[in-house]
Scaffold this active site. Structure first.
Site, short mmCIF file in Angstrom:
data_model
loop_
_atom_site.label_atom_id
_atom_site.label_comp_id
_atom_site.label_asym_id
_atom_site.label_seq_id
_atom_site.Cartn_x
_atom_site.Cartn_y
_atom_site.Cartn_z
N GLY A 35 -12.72 -4.08 0.42
CA GLY A 35 -14.11 -3.66 0.65
C GLY A 35 -14.55 -2.62 -0.36
O GLY A 35 -15.67 -2.68 -0.88
N ARG A 78 0.83 -1.22 0.00
CA ARG A 78 0.00 0.00 0.00
C ARG A 78 0.86 1.26 0.00
O ARG A 78 0.47 2.27 -0.58
CB ARG A 78 -0.94 -0.01 1.19
CG ARG A 78 -2.09 -0.96 0.96
CD ARG A 78 -3.03 -0.97 2.11
NE ARG A 78 -4.24 -1.67 1.75
CZ ARG A 78 -5.09 -2.17 2.63
NH1 ARG A 78 -4.85 -2.06 3.92
NH2 ARG A 78 -6.17 -2.79 2.23
N GLY A 87 -8.04 -9.34 0.32
CA GLY A 87 -6.77 -9.71 0.95
C GLY A 87 -6.37 -11.17 0.77
O GLY A 87 -5.20 -11.46 0.51
N LYS A 137 -18.32 -15.55 3.72
CA LYS A 137 -19.65 -14.96 3.94
C LYS A 137 -20.39 -14.57 2.68
O LYS A 137 -19.93 -13.75 1.91
CB LYS A 137 -19.49 -13.73 4.84
CG LYS A 137 -19.27 -14.11 6.28
CD LYS A 137 -19.70 -12.97 7.18
CE LYS A 137 -18.62 -12.64 8.17
NZ LYS A 137 -18.04 -11.35 8.04
P1 AMP Z 1 -14.16 -13.84 3.55
O1 AMP Z 1 -13.59 -12.94 4.60
O2 AMP Z 1 -15.66 -13.91 3.59
O3 AMP Z 1 -13.62 -13.55 2.17
O4 AMP Z 1 -13.67 -15.30 3.93
C1 AMP Z 1 -12.32 -15.69 3.91
C2 AMP Z 1 -12.19 -16.93 4.74
O5 AMP Z 1 -13.04 -17.94 4.24
C3 AMP Z 1 -10.80 -17.56 4.75
O6 AMP Z 1 -10.23 -17.39 6.01
C4 AMP Z 1 -11.05 -19.03 4.44
O7 AMP Z 1 -10.34 -19.91 5.29
C5 AMP Z 1 -12.53 -19.16 4.66
N1 AMP Z 1 -13.12 -20.27 3.91
C6 AMP Z 1 -13.08 -20.45 2.58
N2 AMP Z 1 -13.70 -21.60 2.26
C7 AMP Z 1 -14.11 -22.17 3.41
C8 AMP Z 1 -14.79 -23.37 3.72
N3 AMP Z 1 -15.16 -24.24 2.77
N4 AMP Z 1 -15.07 -23.63 5.02
C9 AMP Z 1 -14.70 -22.76 5.98
N5 AMP Z 1 -14.05 -21.61 5.75
C10 AMP Z 1 -13.76 -21.30 4.46
#
Ligand code: AMP
Length: 414
Positions: A375, A37, A352, A198
């Site tokens: 974001g 950054r 990230g 999420k």
């Molecule tokens: P996000 O912040 O919503 O982009 O989520 C990122 C996180 O999702 C990472 O830390 C991953 O470890 C987690 N993640 C991705 N796929 C899975 C899964 N199948 N089960 C649990 N966690 C997951």
């Protein structure tokens, strides 16, 4: 409407107050673990200094929540910037107040001052007008180069622009140009690859992309909410109960409008827990038994996603395909990252985790554009107006036709 950029304004002998995104990751020893950054704002920093201005930099760092947190002072950032620029960067211990004003008054052209973390003051996140005015009083011109915080309405991103002529820096300009092209005139087929945990974070994006993409590939934990919405058993996999209805609606919309096809995992890598060195197996889409969780996309899905990637001309990727932090569940995300690096398409990556995987595989240079704002890039692609961008002055017709506005008398334009 096209916004003013730093190239459109006279900078000579001015004090330029520039909002940058120096919200860098720090390790346990308080050292910067990734200076991307800082480096991303160098073109604007160098340009402003070359034009004979003095430069006051402002940024937030971490989440001090309105009070001074020693570990979140900007000192390591100032040191790193000094190293990179080979030039003195005077770091101050506050961003407003008498002492700051006195120092700024004495600045000469070519000088750089870095103010203290703006979020040490609760007024920053409240977008307090008095605080914004105090910041604005330090400079003659405001430049916003902090795309990463452009989706926040804070004093140092939005408030300050009300009191000073304001323009975009080069990074902000590039981000808006690249992401804007994706939304308005992408080379087709345009596909999006979305992953991560999420669904809730990406619902708005999914809805907006349904009208713009030929295909949306969904992996990661968010795909299990969609599979569940289709009536498929997902065992102990992570899914969001309160997003099932929205997931159903999105799948129906995609089915109805026929323009965009949504692809979900055909198979999975499952285990009893998300742990290192645990036993894993590959199962079909509907083969997740009740005591297992799906933690990565399987080989059939990788094959399918690769085929769609190869046919695409524009690709946006955000979010891992599995628990990429654990070796056993990183294959899917790494395979996608490698395929994107080899792709001839215009590839834009935000977020990230996706960037961390590209770094780990040393593939960053093979990607067309890596957005510095996770974001902010999602909000932009949702079709939302980012407040930090909206606050910047609009370029006037005569500037568009080549006559540079000299902003004489430094009056605000709009
Ligand atoms: P996000 O912040 O919503 O982009 O989520 C990122 C996180 O999702 C990472 O830390 C991953 O470890 C987690 N993640 C991705 N796929 C899975 C899964 N199948 N089960 C649990 N966690 C997951």
């Amino acid at each position: 409407m096209e916004k003013l950029s730093i190239e459109d304004i006279e900078l000579k002998d001015k004090k330029v107050l520039m909002r940058v995104d120096f919200n860098v990751p720090l390790n346990k020893e308080g050292k910067i673990s990734d200076d991307t950054r800082i480096r991303a704002s160098l073109p604007s920093i160098k340009y402003i200094l070359d034009k004979g201005a003095s430069l006051i930099l402002i940024s937030h760092l971490g989440r001090p929540k309105g009070k001074v947190v020693e570990e979140l002072r900007m000192n390591p950032v100032a040191h790193r910037l000094e190293e990179i620029l080979q030039k003195r960067v005077l770091k101050l211990n506050d961003c407003v107040g008498e002492k700051v004003r006195e120092t700024i008054e004495k600045m000469e052209k070519g000088d750089i001052v870095l103010l203290e973390n703006t979020r040490f003051h609760k007024e920053e996140e409240e977008n307090d007008p008095h605080f914004a005015k105090e910041l604005a009083d330090l400079g003659d011109i405001f430049v916003n180069d902090a795309f990463g915080t452009a989706h926040r309405s804070h004093a140092s991103t939005v408030g300050v622009a009300k009191f000073l002529p304001s323009a975009m820096g080069f990074l902000m300009k590039k981000e808006i140009k690249v992401l804007g092209k994706i939304l308005t005139s992408p080379d087709v087929p345009f596909i999006a690859i979305l992953g991560g945990a999420k669904v809730s974070d990406k619902i708005g994006l999914l809805c907006n992309l349904l009208d713009k993409c030929e295909s949306i590939l969904i992996g990661g934990a968010m795909s299990y909410t969609f599979l569940k919405a289709k009536g498929i058993d997902v065992g102990k996999s992570l899914w969001e109960k309160n997003k099932i209805d929205e997931a159903k609606r999105i799948l129906e919309d995609a089915h109805r409008n026929k323009r965009c096809k949504i692809f979900l995992p055909l198979d999975h890598i499952v285990a009893k827990k998300a742990e290192e060195e645990i036993d894993t197996k590959s199962v079909k889409q509907n083969g997740i038994s009740s005591d297992y969780m799906a933690l990565d996309i399987g080989p059939e899905t990788i094959k399918l996603f690769k085929r769609i990637i190869n046919e695409a001309k524009t690709i946006f990727w955000n979010g891992p395909m599995g628990v990429f932090e654990i070796k056993e569940f990183a294959k899917g995300t790494e395979a996608i990252a490698k395929e994107l690096a080899n792709s001839k398409a215009s590839v834009v990556v935000g977020g990230g985790d996706s960037i961390a995987v590209l770094k780990r595989l040393d593939l960053e240079d093979k990607i067309t554009f890596i957005s510095t704002g996770g974001g902010a890039s999602l909000k932009f692609l949702e079709g939302r107006v980012l407040p930090g961008v909206e606050a910047i002055n609009v370029k006037r017709e005569r500037q568009k036709t080549g006559l540079k506005n000299r902003i004489k008398g430094l009056k605000k334009q709009d």
